[in-house]
Design a protein around this motif. Structure first.
Motif, PDB file in Angstrom:
ATOM      1  N   ARG A   1       0.823  -1.207   0.000  1.00  0.00           N
ATOM      2  CA  ARG A   1       0.000   0.000   0.000  1.00  0.00           C
ATOM      3  C   ARG A   1       0.862   1.263   0.000  1.00  0.00           C
ATOM      4  O   ARG A   1       0.562   2.225  -0.716  1.00  0.00           O
ATOM      5  N   ALA A   2       1.905   1.239   0.797  1.00  0.00           N
ATOM      6  CA  ALA A   2       2.748   2.433   0.909  1.00  0.00           C
ATOM      7  C   ALA A   2       3.535   2.693  -0.366  1.00  0.00           C
ATOM      8  O   ALA A   2       3.839   3.837  -0.703  1.00  0.00           O
ATOM      9  N   GLU A   3       3.873   1.627  -1.102  1.00  0.00           N
ATOM     10  CA  GLU A   3       4.699   1.783  -2.301  1.00  0.00           C
ATOM     11  C   GLU A   3       3.894   2.273  -3.504  1.00  0.00           C
ATOM     12  O   GLU A   3       4.342   3.141  -4.246  1.00  0.00           O
TER      13      GLU A   3
ATOM     14  N   SER B   1     -25.671  11.584   0.882  1.00  0.00           N
ATOM     15  CA  SER B   1     -24.702  10.516   0.623  1.00  0.00           C
ATOM     16  C   SER B   1     -24.125   9.976   1.921  1.00  0.00           C
ATOM     17  O   SER B   1     -24.200  10.615   2.983  1.00  0.00           O
ATOM     18  N   ILE B   2     -23.563   8.769   1.813  1.00  0.00           N
ATOM     19  CA  ILE B   2     -22.688   8.239   2.862  1.00  0.00           C
ATOM     20  C   ILE B   2     -21.277   8.260   2.306  1.00  0.00           C
ATOM     21  O   ILE B   2     -21.033   7.818   1.183  1.00  0.00           O
ATOM     22  N   GLU B   3     -20.348   8.802   3.083  1.00  0.00           N
ATOM     23  CA  GLU B   3     -18.961   8.955   2.653  1.00  0.00           C
ATOM     24  C   GLU B   3     -18.040   8.188   3.599  1.00  0.00           C
ATOM     25  O   GLU B   3     -18.129   8.327   4.817  1.00  0.00           O
ATOM     26  N   ALA B   4     -17.167   7.368   3.024  1.00  0.00           N
ATOM     27  CA  ALA B   4     -16.238   6.561   3.817  1.00  0.00           C
ATOM     28  C   ALA B   4     -14.806   6.948   3.494  1.00  0.00           C
ATOM     29  O   ALA B   4     -14.511   7.401   2.387  1.00  0.00           O
ATOM     30  N   MET B   5     -13.918   6.770   4.456  1.00  0.00           N
ATOM     31  CA  MET B   5     -12.490   7.034   4.227  1.00  0.00           C
ATOM     32  C   MET B   5     -11.760   5.729   3.945  1.00  0.00           C
ATOM     33  O   MET B   5     -11.835   4.770   4.722  1.00  0.00           O
ATOM     34  N   MET B   6     -11.042   5.702   2.833  1.00  0.00           N
ATOM     35  CA  MET B   6     -10.239   4.544   2.478  1.00  0.00           C
ATOM     36  C   MET B   6      -8.861   4.632   3.163  1.00  0.00           C
ATOM     37  O   MET B   6      -8.514   5.631   3.763  1.00  0.00           O
ATOM     38  N   GLN B   7      -8.068   3.578   3.045  1.00  0.00           N
ATOM     39  CA  GLN B   7      -6.782   3.565   3.744  1.00  0.00           C
ATOM     40  C   GLN B   7      -5.780   4.562   3.184  1.00  0.00           C
ATOM     41  O   GLN B   7      -4.822   4.930   3.875  1.00  0.00           O
ATOM     42  N   ASP B   8      -5.988   5.023   1.946  1.00  0.00           N
ATOM     43  CA  ASP B   8      -5.113   6.064   1.413  1.00  0.00           C
ATOM     44  C   ASP B   8      -5.642   7.460   1.748  1.00  0.00           C
ATOM     45  O   ASP B   8      -5.166   8.458   1.223  1.00  0.00           O
ATOM     46  N   ARG B   9      -6.656   7.491   2.627  1.00  0.00           N
ATOM     47  CA  ARG B   9      -7.239   8.723   3.162  1.00  0.00           C
ATOM     48  C   ARG B   9      -8.118   9.466   2.168  1.00  0.00           C
ATOM     49  O   ARG B   9      -8.574  10.566   2.455  1.00  0.00           O
ATOM     50  N   LYS B  10      -8.372   8.874   1.011  1.00  0.00           N
ATOM     51  CA  LYS B  10      -9.332   9.451   0.085  1.00  0.00           C
ATOM     52  C   LYS B  10     -10.741   9.028   0.482  1.00  0.00           C
ATOM     53  O   LYS B  10     -10.939   8.005   1.147  1.00  0.00           O
ATOM     54  N   ALA B  11     -11.715   9.819   0.044  1.00  0.00           N
ATOM     55  CA  ALA B  11     -13.114   9.507   0.336  1.00  0.00           C
ATOM     56  C   ALA B  11     -13.706   8.652  -0.774  1.00  0.00           C
ATOM     57  O   ALA B  11     -13.325   8.767  -1.941  1.00  0.00           O
ATOM     58  N   LEU B  12     -14.649   7.816  -0.392  1.00  0.00           N
ATOM     59  CA  LEU B  12     -15.440   7.049  -1.355  1.00  0.00           C
ATOM     60  C   LEU B  12     -16.912   7.312  -1.079  1.00  0.00           C
ATOM     61  O   LEU B  12     -17.392   7.092   0.028  1.00  0.00           O
ATOM     62  N   GLN B  13     -17.611   7.828  -2.086  1.00  0.00           N
ATOM     63  CA  GLN B  13     -19.065   7.961  -1.985  1.00  0.00           C
ATOM     64  C   GLN B  13     -19.654   6.568  -2.130  1.00  0.00           C
ATOM     65  O   GLN B  13     -19.610   5.970  -3.198  1.00  0.00           O
ATOM     66  N   ALA B  14     -20.204   6.045  -1.035  1.00  0.00           N
ATOM     67  CA  ALA B  14     -20.591   4.637  -0.998  1.00  0.00           C
ATOM     68  C   ALA B  14     -22.070   4.411  -1.263  1.00  0.00           C
ATOM     69  O   ALA B  14     -22.492   3.271  -1.462  1.00  0.00           O
ATOM     70  N   GLY B  15     -22.876   5.466  -1.246  1.00  0.00           N
ATOM     71  CA  GLY B  15     -24.301   5.321  -1.511  1.00  0.00           C
ATOM     72  C   GLY B  15     -24.950   6.686  -1.531  1.00  0.00           C
ATOM     73  O   GLY B  15     -24.464   7.631  -0.894  1.00  0.00           O
TER      74      GLY B  15
ATOM     75  N   ILE C   1       0.744   8.865   0.449  1.00  0.00           N
ATOM     76  CA  ILE C   1      -0.588   8.886   1.046  1.00  0.00           C
ATOM     77  C   ILE C   1      -0.608  10.027   2.045  1.00  0.00           C
ATOM     78  O   ILE C   1       0.209  10.083   2.958  1.00  0.00           O
ATOM     79  N   HIS C   2      -1.523  10.953   1.853  1.00  0.00           N
ATOM     80  CA  HIS C   2      -1.520  12.156   2.683  1.00  0.00           C
ATOM     81  C   HIS C   2      -2.942  12.681   2.840  1.00  0.00           C
ATOM     82  O   HIS C   2      -3.876  12.163   2.217  1.00  0.00           O
TER      83      HIS C   2
END
Length: 508
Positions: free
Chosen positions: A12-14, A226-240, A446-447
């Motif tokens: 993930r980090a690479e 919407s429901i918004e989730a944070m992924m491990q790279d700290r970006k958001a995902l609109q999930a519904g 990732i920031h």
């Protein structure tokens, strides 16, 4: 010290985007199809979707909805009836203009018969469903209509990624009709809450519920949530998303009814949906550098038993032990279904078997061999933490549901901790830019994360911010949501008065 090896490379980090693709490949979930932008969902990935369907479908039915099916093809004239809707989807539409194929005289085929009217391959179904509802609704007694459909849709995306964004994807879309705006808004908010409940308690994926800004609304809607989730790279995902459509589609389709006073009124409508994008969100919320990590409530298999058979003369006894253990485990229940168990009888080395299931994310791996038979025991490993322990067979069977729930709870807690640790309240544009600016432009690490900041701008300001920094307003949190601050302040971007804080993030 030698660098620790991982099952997935890069880590993930690479290279997070490539890591994501490799997790899907290693878990044998899906692959690109010969048709550009489309995917083949393989059995392990499709069973995940079936489990998502199973849980959500029951949640829909528990809130009074029923399933139906509407056509894949939509006449072009239907989309033209709602101006904002057609403008929002025009660039993504796939269009059918001919029927029949005939010999082209050169050993190939060519379209033969032009259609009287082009047909749009369903990008969403508001217009075709609205046409039917206009026939079905005559009186207030016909309301409400609460219908959902499970279907596929096509949106001609240029840049695609498995599960997250494909030209064709699977989803559900709810479409409801109501006599009053209050009832329609209640439905809109209720279904948003259903999605949030599912995301957190079934997917172990924490979300923030909120309203989209005017610039981010569904085309033709009055309000989009919407429901918004944070992924491990700290970006958001609109999930519904859940949309209050007002009377816009009723006007376009002629959905009218006689009220109790005998007066004709336009109905109020909603629509709401989630898609196979949820599987992408699940991967990016929970997977690690060894592969997929599945929340037990969605896992195709809860337990995989690996028979340890070093000697041919013990093989039959070991397999019999594993079969009887499987039967006992399947008599237990978890998450509204029986505990699902597989025995891996493949003729391959034990290490290969073990790693194949680790990469698939099975919650519990169990090894059983001759020594375990003697002690009436098992050796159990948790996928999420890697914790391993020997247990008596009876204790493991009796506690398997409790252990699965413990994994489910721990996964949600870890995801919440990650989100909370990467969410900041920001009050100045300088701090905002620093938060979302990578240290290396050539190889952005990732920031960032979620920024809770005051906003008083308009759609043009949002567009300018997105172009400058690739940051968007994910939603305006509903009262009581994580980080909610209803106090007025000053917009960090424009300096204008701001009625409340919003959630900013880079996103998928």
């Amino acid at each position: 010290m030698a660098k620790a090896k991982t099952a997935i490379t890069p880590t993930r980090a690479e290279d997070y985007p490539e890591w994501y693709q490799q997790v899907i490949k290693a878990a044998d979930m899906a692959e690109n199809s010969p048709v550009r932008g489309c995917m083949v969902i393989k059995p392990w990935g499709y069973t995940l979707w079936e489990n998502i369907q199973r849980v959500l479908d029951q949640m829909f039915k528990d809130t009074g909805h029923v399933n139906a099916y509407f056509p894949l093809f939509i006449p072009k004239s239907y989309l033209e009836k709602e101006a904002a809707h057609v403008e929002g989807f025009a660039k993504e539409c796939a269009v059918v203009t001919h029927s029949r194929l005939v010999d082209d005289g050169n050993g190939g085929l060519k379209p033969d018969s032009p259609l009287e009217e082009p047909l749009i391959v369903r990008p969403t179904s508001e217009t075709i469903i609205g046409e039917m509802y206009a026939k079905w609704v005559q009186s207030y007694r016909d309301l409400p209509i609460l219908i959902n459909q499970w279907a596929n849709v096509v949106r001609w995306e240029m840049r695609t990624r498995l599960f997250l964004r494909t030209a064709e994807f699977l989803w559900q879309e709810g479409h409801t009709v109501h006599a009053t705006s209050e009832e329609a808004m209640e439905e809109t908010r209720k279904m948003l809450a259903v999605y949030a409940d599912f995301a957190e308690n079934t997917m172990a994926m924490p979300v923030i519920c909120g309203e989209k800004t005017a610039g981010e609304r569904f085309p033709g809607a009055d309000h989009t949530f919407s429901i918004e989730a944070m992924m491990q790279d700290r970006k958001a995902l609109q999930a519904g998303t859940s949309h209050f459509l007002g009377q816009n589609f009723s006007k376009a389709s002629g959905i009218k009814f006689q009220n109790e006073q005998g007066e004709e009124e336009l109905a109020w409508t909603t629509s709401w949906g989630v898609s196979t994008r949820l599987i992408g969100g699940l991967i990016m919320t929970h997977a690690d550098d060894d592969g997929l990590v599945l929340p037990p409530r969605l896992a195709p298999s809860h337990v995989v038993i690996l028979p340890v058979m070093h000697k041919p003369e013990t093989a039959d006894a070991v397999l019999a032990y594993c079969e009887s253990l499987k039967k006992e485990l399947q008599e237990q229940c978890f998450g509204g279904r029986r505990v699902e168990v597989e025995i891996d009888k493949r003729d391959m080395r034990g290490g290969e078997k073990r790693w194949s299931w680790i990469k698939k994310g099975v919650p519990l791996l169990v090894e059983a061999g001759p020594r375990d038979i003697e002690n009436n025991a098992v050796f159990v490993a948790r996928r999420d933490t890697g914790e391993k322990q020997g247990l008596s067979r009876a204790e493991f069977v009796a506690t398997v549901a409790e252990r699965l729930q413990g994994i489910q709870d721990d996964m949600l807690a870890r995801a919440k901790a990650h989100r909370d640790a990467n969410t900041q309240t920001i009050d100045t544009l300088e701090d905002f830019k620093a938060y979302f600016t990578p240290k290396s432009a050539e190889r952005p690490e990732i920031h960032g994360g979620f920024a809770i900041a005051h906003w008083g701008g308009d759609a043009e300001d949002e567009d300018r911010l997105a172009k400058e920094m690739k940051v968007t307003i994910r939603n305006i949190p509903l009262e009581g949501q994580f980080g909610y601050d209803g106090e007025p302040g000053t917009c960090i971007y424009t300096g204008k008065p701001s009625p409340q804080r919003v959630i900013f993030a880079k996103s998928y």
